[in-house]
Design a protein around this motif. Structure first.
Motif, PDB file in Angstrom:
ATOM      1  N   TYR A  76      26.482  19.745 -15.706  1.00 11.07           N
ATOM      2  CA  TYR A  76      26.029  19.271 -14.230  1.00 11.07           C
ATOM      3  C   TYR A  76      24.461  19.950 -13.988  1.00 11.07           C
ATOM      4  O   TYR A  76      24.039  20.861 -14.880  1.00 11.07           O
ATOM      5  N   LYS A  77      23.634  19.442 -13.324  1.00  8.40           N
ATOM      6  CA  LYS A  77      22.339  19.840 -12.945  1.00  8.40           C
ATOM      7  C   LYS A  77      22.014  20.020 -11.847  1.00  8.40           C
ATOM      8  O   LYS A  77      22.417  19.189 -11.114  1.00  8.40           O
ATOM      9  N   ASP A  78      21.422  21.151 -11.402  1.00  9.10           N
ATOM     10  CA  ASP A  78      21.023  21.465 -10.038  1.00  9.10           C
ATOM     11  C   ASP A  78      19.653  21.034  -9.626  1.00  9.10           C
ATOM     12  O   ASP A  78      18.905  20.179 -10.413  1.00  9.10           O
ATOM     13  N   GLY A  81      16.806  21.665 -11.793  1.00  7.28           N
ATOM     14  CA  GLY A  81      16.888  21.213 -13.157  1.00  7.28           C
ATOM     15  C   GLY A  81      17.655  22.168 -14.199  1.00  7.28           C
ATOM     16  O   GLY A  81      17.714  22.018 -15.386  1.00  7.28           O
ATOM     17  N   ASN A  82      18.240  23.186 -13.334  1.00  9.49           N
ATOM     18  CA  ASN A  82      19.236  24.013 -14.200  1.00  9.49           C
ATOM     19  C   ASN A  82      20.579  23.335 -14.576  1.00  9.49           C
ATOM     20  O   ASN A  82      21.141  22.634 -13.735  1.00  9.49           O
ATOM     21  N   ALA A  83      20.829  23.598 -15.966  1.00 11.01           N
ATOM     22  CA  ALA A  83      22.059  22.974 -16.352  1.00 11.01           C
ATOM     23  C   ALA A  83      23.210  23.739 -16.303  1.00 11.01           C
ATOM     24  O   ALA A  83      22.975  24.962 -16.857  1.00 11.01           O
ATOM     25  N   TYR A  84      24.489  23.365 -16.209  1.00 13.48           N
ATOM     26  CA  TYR A  84      25.492  24.278 -16.315  1.00 13.48           C
ATOM     27  C   TYR A  84      26.878  23.504 -17.103  1.00 13.48           C
ATOM     28  O   TYR A  84      27.143  22.432 -16.780  1.00 13.48           O
ATOM     29  N   VAL A 353      28.541  28.308 -16.164  1.00  8.61           N
ATOM     30  CA  VAL A 353      27.873  28.947 -17.451  1.00  8.61           C
ATOM     31  C   VAL A 353      26.340  28.440 -17.410  1.00  8.61           C
ATOM     32  O   VAL A 353      26.467  26.781 -17.414  1.00  8.61           O
ATOM     33  N   THR A 354      25.580  28.916 -17.368  1.00  6.72           N
ATOM     34  CA  THR A 354      24.009  28.364 -17.137  1.00  6.72           C
ATOM     35  C   THR A 354      23.685  28.224 -18.750  1.00  6.72           C
ATOM     36  O   THR A 354      23.911  28.944 -19.690  1.00  6.72           O
ATOM     37  N   LEU A 355      23.169  26.861 -18.828  1.00  5.48           N
ATOM     38  CA  LEU A 355      22.640  26.514 -20.244  1.00  5.48           C
ATOM     39  C   LEU A 355      20.968  27.222 -20.483  1.00  5.48           C
ATOM     40  O   LEU A 355      20.327  26.957 -19.379  1.00  5.48           O
TER      41      LEU A 355
END
Ligand code: COI
Length: 355
Positions: A76-78, A81-84, A353-355
């Motif tokens: 998922y992306k917020d 632009g952070n991906a999880y 979990v943040t990528l």
């Protein structure tokens, strides 16, 4: 820790445009993760390579006896632009439970998670950001020995492909109709029902076609022995709200232990609901629908997320749940769990979990 070689494509594909209707599982990204297994050597040659067709012998064992397993996950992306990822350790563990049942060699769980993380990082720009969308992740293992005897293969391929996707059901979050199947069965205790493997899904097709022909989206399976107790939907686990209590079939060996199922149970307990994991007979369900105590029905799954069920059909009767719309708790669970997944709400469980 895997040493992953990365080979980037020279011909990247056009990504779906924002607003484009994605559906589920139609579009694939530019790269995939691949790793080989050879008896005596173990898992080796981890690599991220351009998404391409694979070449296998027509005698490859997976084609004949179905020795394979798969997983389903999402990235998922917020808005920043952070991906999880969501609870990838649970998928890694379940993958090995499936591997054990199917005599497929285990993959160290940290290697499984690393492979998923690395390929998603390479494809981060493919994570869609429209509401309700995510990057569906499909890890799978196939038996590749060129051999027609029935035995565990000595060679395998572990592959991870990625697919930007929207809702699993074409109807989106609109309630689906479910057909309670009383002729065919999906699995029995001692069989492979708890493993995530193609055979379970192949076994479901006949009843699914019947349900579709009858105007229903999915099949709700009864147990394979007494044909009496509710099991699961195949693409999702099932939950009922009866007289204020949350009830779901207990894991009995023939039901898939869903990651979303486990999450919903924890969230409902955290919110103070009384939660029961137990056997629930179709007769009890029909009686609850008749006396009005069946307040909500919803399915849970990685692909299906939280899917409201608006009507149930059993034998010749069609029962409407509530007024046929999405229930209040179902909507609240959808908002909360997807809120954690999309980085919109605080995650009290440490699942994101943040990528
Ligand atoms: C998932 O929810 O990820 C699954 O693997 C179910 C599949 C039928 C789409």
């Amino acid at each position: 820790m895997l040493d992953i070689r990365i080979e980037k494509t020279a011909t990247p594909k056009q990504k779906p445009a924002p607003g484009e209707k994605l559906g589920f599982g139609h579009v694939f990204t530019d790269h995939m993760f691949v790793m080989n297994y050879t008896e005596g050597k173990g898992w080796h040659d981890a690599r991220i390579v351009p998404f391409e067709r694979i070449s296998l012998s027509p005698a490859a064992m997976v084609f004949h006896y179905g020795q394979e397993m798969f997983e389903g996950m999402k990235a998922y992306k917020d808005e920043k632009g952070n991906a999880y990822l969501f609870r990838p350790d649970m998928n890694a563990k379940r993958a090995n439970d499936s591997n054990d049942r199917l005599c497929i060699p285990r993959i160290p769980e940290e290697d499984f998670v690393q492979a998923v993380e690395e390929v998603v990082k390479v494809e981060k720009d493919w994570i869609p950001t429209d509401p309700g969308t995510s990057l569906y992740i499909r890890p799978f293992i196939i038996a590749t020995d060129e051999f027609l005897g029935v035995a565990p293969s000595k060679t395998y391929l572990f592959i991870i492909i990625l697919s930007p996707s929207g809702a699993y059901y074409a109807s989106g979050l609109a309630p689906v109709g479910i057909w309670i199947e009383d002729e065919y069965v999906r699995a029995v205790k001692g069989g492979i029902g708890y493993a995530k493997t193609g055979g379970n899904y192949a076994a479901s097709l006949k009843a699914q076609v019947k349900a579709h022909d009858g105007g229903f989206s999915q099949v709700l399976w009864l147990d394979g022995v007494e044909r009496k107790y509710i099991e699961e939907v195949g693409a999702m686990n099932i939950f009922f709200k009866i007289n204020g209590k949350i009830v779901t079939p207990m894991l009995n060996g023939s039901i898939l232990p869903g990651v979303t199922r486990n999450s919903v149970l924890q969230v409902c307990r955290h919110w103070g609901y009384e939660v029961e994991e137990r056997r629930i007979s179709v007769d009890e369900l029909v009686a609850a629908a008749h006396d009005g105590s069946l307040e909500e029905v919803f399915g849970t799954g990685t692909a299906a997320v939280i899917s409201p069920v608006g009507k149930l059909r059993f034998k010749d009767e069609v029962m409407t749940i509530g007024n046929g719309d999405i229930g209040t708790l179902t909507q609240k669970l959808y908002d909360f769990i997807t809120g954690i997944q999309w980085g919109k709400v605080e995650d009290p469980f440490g699942w994101r979990v943040t990528l």
